[in-house]
Motif scaffolding. Structure first.
Motif: not given
Length: 300
Positions: A5, A7, A16, A48, A96, A281, A284
């Protein structure tokens, strides 16, 4: 290639994305693990979103994640583990992912689940560090703000296990849980200081703020000394003369003991829910919506 994962811009959970990456190669002293579980920490979401950009600037693309547990599949020169070992620890370069690097791998006790092993690292080391910095000991009284959060839960248990009298502030829905950990639970919110005084008529010796809820001024007043208050969550610490405790790089020294305590049942780290790696995602978003109570874990 493997999956992770990552970003490439700051934003909400939607930034993400599952990506193809080249598995990292371990350097001197490092091991690479096939990740079995990676925990989600509040700091992951702050990084993030860009809230930590001034403190921890991103070099995009970013693979988030601090903690992981897995099986060693490659080692660097002088590494503290061998291929095939089951280990846990803080990652270098993000957790991740299907594969991650650990600088200081710690053996995972057989009795410890992968989910618990991954969940223990940051919260456990943070709680251990702050209690050491405060110097709280048997026979003293400690107030823990945010006692039902990830770090707070561990701090309460460690302190109680050392003979400390613990007062823990928490939301109404979490008071029973905090009480089961061995603390005297006090509802936070307006009037919390008076409720703490009633619960601790002998006074409060130290305060550990894991909440960041603007409680420092009254906490200093309770102890009578700013040096007896430490926060991990309130950026206004300096204004009140309070220590803001961040990672020192030495926390790994406490991880073997924390793993042992968790394995023998002396320390509980509640895991709320596990998600497939591809659903980071969603994990989160669920945590930001405060849907869960306990740690969220990603399973590659």
């Amino acid at each position: 290639m493997s999956t992770a994962i990552a970003f490439s811009e700051y934003g909400g959970p939607e930034v993400l994305r599952l990506s193809e990456v080249t598995p990292p190669e371990p350097g001197p002293g490092q091991v690479r693990i096939k990740v079995k579980a990676a925990s989600v920490n509040p700091l992951d979401m702050k990084i993030r979103s860009g809230l930590m950009a001034d403190v921890i600037p991103a070099r995009f693309p970013v693979i988030p994640g601090l903690d992981a547990a897995g099986v060693v599949d490659a080692v660097g020169e002088g590494a503290g583990a061998a291929v095939g070992d089951e280990v846990l620890g803080a990652t270098a370069g993000g957790s991740y992912s299907e594969y991650a690097l650990l600088d200081r791998p710690v053996a995972k006790p057989a009795a410890l689940s992968w989910e618990t092993a991954a969940s223990l690292v940051t919260v456990g080391q943070t709680a251990f560090r702050v209690l050491a910095q405060l110097g709280v000991g048997a026979g003293q009284t400690l107030l823990v703000h945010g006692a039902a959060g990830g770090v707070g839960i561990v701090a309460v248990q460690l302190a109680v296990g050392r003979g400390v009298t613990v007062i823990g502030t928490a939301a109404e829905r979490d008071l029973e849980q905090v009480g089961r950990l061995g603390a005297t639970a006090v509802r936070y919110g307006d009037g919390w200081a008076e409720r703490v005084k009633a619960a601790a008529p002998g006074g409060v010796d130290f305060v550990f703020d894991a909440s960041g809820a603007g409680v420092l001024a009254e906490s200093v007043a309770l102890t009578g000394d700013a040096a007896r208050v430490t926060t991990i969550a309130d950026m206004a610490a300096a204004r009140h003369g309070v220590r803001f405790s961040a990672g020192t790089g030495e926390e790994g020294q406490s991880l073997p003991e924390l793993a042992r305590l968790a394995a023998d049942g002396s320390l509980a780290v509640p895991v709320w829910r596990s998600y497939p790696l591809a659903e980071a995602a969603r994990a989160h978003a669920d945590l930001e919506a405060r849907l869960g109570r306990g740690k969220a874990v990603l399973l590659p």
